[in-house]
Design a protein around this motif. Structure first.
Motif, PDB file in Angstrom:
ATOM      1  N   GLY A 208       0.821  -1.082  -0.109  1.00 51.61           N
ATOM      2  CA  GLY A 208       0.162   0.573   0.103  1.00 51.61           C
ATOM      3  C   GLY A 208       0.779   1.124   0.508  1.00 51.61           C
ATOM      4  O   GLY A 208      -0.160   2.194  -0.418  1.00 51.61           O
ATOM      5  N   ASP A 209       2.052   1.056   0.026  1.00 49.86           N
ATOM      6  CA  ASP A 209       3.166   2.630  -0.022  1.00 49.86           C
ATOM      7  C   ASP A 209       3.607   3.157  -1.648  1.00 49.86           C
ATOM      8  O   ASP A 209       2.575   1.932  -2.557  1.00 49.86           O
ATOM      9  N   GLY A 210       3.290   4.226  -1.243  1.00 53.31           N
ATOM     10  CA  GLY A 210       4.089   4.588  -2.650  1.00 53.31           C
ATOM     11  C   GLY A 210       2.288   5.545  -2.771  1.00 53.31           C
ATOM     12  O   GLY A 210       1.691   6.152  -2.122  1.00 53.31           O
ATOM     13  N   PRO A 211       2.233   5.851  -4.815  1.00 52.50           N
ATOM     14  CA  PRO A 211       1.095   6.983  -5.128  1.00 52.50           C
ATOM     15  C   PRO A 211       0.192   5.821  -5.418  1.00 52.50           C
ATOM     16  O   PRO A 211       0.250   4.682  -4.729  1.00 52.50           O
ATOM     17  N   PRO A 212      -1.020   6.198  -5.040  1.00 56.16           N
ATOM     18  CA  PRO A 212      -2.760   5.703  -5.448  1.00 56.16           C
ATOM     19  C   PRO A 212      -2.990   4.796  -6.251  1.00 56.16           C
ATOM     20  O   PRO A 212      -2.067   4.821  -7.336  1.00 56.16           O
ATOM     21  N   ALA A 213      -2.735   3.424  -5.969  1.00 56.73           N
ATOM     22  CA  ALA A 213      -2.830   2.749  -6.616  1.00 56.73           C
ATOM     23  C   ALA A 213      -4.299   2.489  -7.806  1.00 56.73           C
ATOM     24  O   ALA A 213      -4.648   3.133  -7.953  1.00 56.73           O
ATOM     25  N   ALA A 214      -3.802   1.974  -8.479  1.00 61.48           N
ATOM     26  CA  ALA A 214      -4.195   2.516 -10.360  1.00 61.48           C
ATOM     27  C   ALA A 214      -5.916   1.741  -9.580  1.00 61.48           C
ATOM     28  O   ALA A 214      -5.510   0.859  -9.084  1.00 61.48           O
TER      29      ALA A 214
ATOM     30  N   THR B  46       0.981  -5.928 -17.064  1.00 64.65           N
ATOM     31  CA  THR B  46      -0.065  -5.067 -16.277  1.00 64.65           C
ATOM     32  C   THR B  46       0.961  -4.736 -15.152  1.00 64.65           C
ATOM     33  O   THR B  46       1.423  -5.521 -14.483  1.00 64.65           O
ATOM     34  N   PRO B  47       0.833  -3.124 -15.115  1.00 61.33           N
ATOM     35  CA  PRO B  47       1.673  -2.444 -14.008  1.00 61.33           C
ATOM     36  C   PRO B  47       0.725  -2.726 -12.933  1.00 61.33           C
ATOM     37  O   PRO B  47      -0.487  -2.355 -13.088  1.00 61.33           O
ATOM     38  N   GLY B  48       1.531  -1.963 -11.231  1.00 65.94           N
ATOM     39  CA  GLY B  48       1.412  -0.782 -10.709  1.00 65.94           C
ATOM     40  C   GLY B  48       0.122  -2.191  -9.192  1.00 65.94           C
ATOM     41  O   GLY B  48       0.599  -3.172  -9.248  1.00 65.94           O
ATOM     42  N   MET B  49      -0.718  -2.218  -8.843  1.00 69.31           N
ATOM     43  CA  MET B  49      -1.822  -2.916  -8.207  1.00 69.31           C
ATOM     44  C   MET B  49      -2.453  -4.405  -8.456  1.00 69.31           C
ATOM     45  O   MET B  49      -2.612  -4.357  -7.730  1.00 69.31           O
ATOM     46  N   LEU B  50      -2.431  -3.880  -9.845  1.00 65.89           N
ATOM     47  CA  LEU B  50      -3.736  -5.148 -10.095  1.00 65.89           C
ATOM     48  C   LEU B  50      -3.251  -6.394 -10.084  1.00 65.89           C
ATOM     49  O   LEU B  50      -4.498  -7.216  -9.812  1.00 65.89           O
ATOM     50  N   PRO B  51      -2.188  -6.678 -10.488  1.00 60.97           N
ATOM     51  CA  PRO B  51      -1.569  -7.758 -10.577  1.00 60.97           C
ATOM     52  C   PRO B  51      -1.169  -8.553  -8.917  1.00 60.97           C
ATOM     53  O   PRO B  51      -1.759  -9.460  -8.337  1.00 60.97           O
ATOM     54  N   VAL B  52      -1.527  -7.438  -8.394  1.00 63.83           N
ATOM     55  CA  VAL B  52      -1.386  -7.751  -7.113  1.00 63.83           C
ATOM     56  C   VAL B  52      -2.263  -8.741  -6.231  1.00 63.83           C
ATOM     57  O   VAL B  52      -2.722  -9.096  -5.662  1.00 63.83           O
ATOM     58  N   VAL B  53      -3.550  -7.448  -6.681  1.00 64.65           N
ATOM     59  CA  VAL B  53      -4.982  -7.558  -5.781  1.00 64.65           C
ATOM     60  C   VAL B  53      -5.291  -9.285  -6.665  1.00 64.65           C
ATOM     61  O   VAL B  53      -6.276 -10.091  -6.164  1.00 64.65           O
ATOM     62  N   LEU B  54      -5.025  -9.611  -7.814  1.00 62.45           N
ATOM     63  CA  LEU B  54      -4.912 -10.581  -8.743  1.00 62.45           C
ATOM     64  C   LEU B  54      -4.616 -11.567  -7.618  1.00 62.45           C
ATOM     65  O   LEU B  54      -5.284 -13.204  -6.821  1.00 62.45           O
ATOM     66  N   LYS B  55      -3.345 -11.739  -7.616  1.00 66.69           N
ATOM     67  CA  LYS B  55      -2.966 -12.777  -6.762  1.00 66.69           C
ATOM     68  C   LYS B  55      -3.255 -13.286  -5.011  1.00 66.69           C
ATOM     69  O   LYS B  55      -3.473 -14.000  -4.707  1.00 66.69           O
ATOM     70  N   ALA B  56      -3.458 -11.769  -4.670  1.00 67.43           N
ATOM     71  CA  ALA B  56      -4.000 -12.110  -3.507  1.00 67.43           C
ATOM     72  C   ALA B  56      -5.883 -12.370  -2.989  1.00 67.43           C
ATOM     73  O   ALA B  56      -5.824 -13.778  -2.032  1.00 67.43           O
TER      74      ALA B  56
END
Length: 272
Positions: free
Chosen positions: A134-140, A224-234
């Motif tokens: 959750g660190d860094g700029p606003p997630a996509a 795909t960059p950013g948080m979307l792959p993180v959400v998918l994996k989680a």
């Protein structure tokens, strides 16, 4: 194009082919035109049903009044499936539509045989968020990201707002690189982004992922960059029996960028 009256709203949709019903739900700034690249392969031997959600094109909406919330859209798609009278459907949701499909399958698993979530959009609560993610700029796709883009649109800077949103999802230069038809679709739906800021979308929780009982395939774009792959994996890690496939040489719009590979992966899962 057909219309079906649901919850005091005429939902526009495409209805192609015959056989087991397959319903596709679009994401932010999109409408039923988003699926054009995969209409042919997905409708081969199936009844493919592709709606536009409330307040998206072909409706012409200025972002004021109306009922634009995630809960309303979930209610609408539930009523839409019931109104079709087909019984359970296979359900594909992309991005914001993936979030909707996740919520619908949790609430009404009796309406869904198989579920495909193509990079579902949303945030993770603390039960799913990896340390430091959750660190860094606003997630996509986050409320802050949508708000920054929608402020430009509300101020009359349509191009600037759409560029901020699309580049935030797919990386710098993505808006300028879009084909004219894809840019037009986003422009036609630009004012929905103003309402999306306060749509009431809840973060994904581990208990919800663990409660999902429908056979589920997660589809991601390799680039795909950013948080979307993180959400998918989680999510995929906690949905019982979930499968995951990655589409090479594609980003968040993987079914438009690599339609043959996307259709092949999805149909293999649906027909297994």
């Amino acid at each position: 194009m057909k219309l079906l009256r649901v919850n005091d709203h005429d939902m526009a949709y495409l209805d192609i082919g015959a056989g087991k019903p397959l319903l596709c739900v679009h994401g932010s700034l999109n409408d039923f035109r988003a699926w054009m690249a995969v209409l042919k392969p997905l409708s081969a031997g199936r009844r493919l049903i592709v709606p536009s959600l409330r307040h998206y094109f072909p409706e012409h909406w200025d972002g004021r009044g109306g009922r634009f919330t995630m809960a309303q859209h979930v209610d609408d798609v539930i009523a839409f499936i019931e109104g079709l009278g087909t019984g359970p459907v296979d359900l594909i949701g992309h991005s914001r539509g993936g979030h909707l499909a996740f919520r619908l399958a949790l609430r009404r698993p009796d309406l869904v045989d198989r579920l495909v979530l193509a990079e579902p959009g949303g945030q993770l609560d603390d039960s799913l968020l990896p340390e430091g993610a959750g660190d860094g700029p606003p997630a996509a796709g986050s409320r802050a990201h949508v708000a920054a883009a929608s402020e430009k649109i509300a101020a009359g800077d349509l191009d600037g707002g759409l560029r901020a949103f699309i580049d935030g999802i797919n990386g710098p230069g993505s808006w300028d690189a879009l084909p004219a038809a894809d840019r037009q679709m986003r422009e036609d739906n630009a004012y929905t982004l103003i309402a999306q800021v306060n749509e009431g979308r809840l973060p994904f929780a581990r208990a919800e992922a663990e409660a999902l009982s429908v056979p589920t395939l997660f589809v991601g774009g390799a680039d795909t960059p950013g948080m979307l792959p993180v959400v998918l994996k989680a999510l995929a890690a906690h949905v019982k029996g979930a499968r995951t496939v990655t589409i090479p040489q594609a980003g968040h719009s993987m079914f438009r960028q690599q339609p043959a590979a996307f259709a092949k992966a999805v149909l293999a899962f649906l027909e297994d």
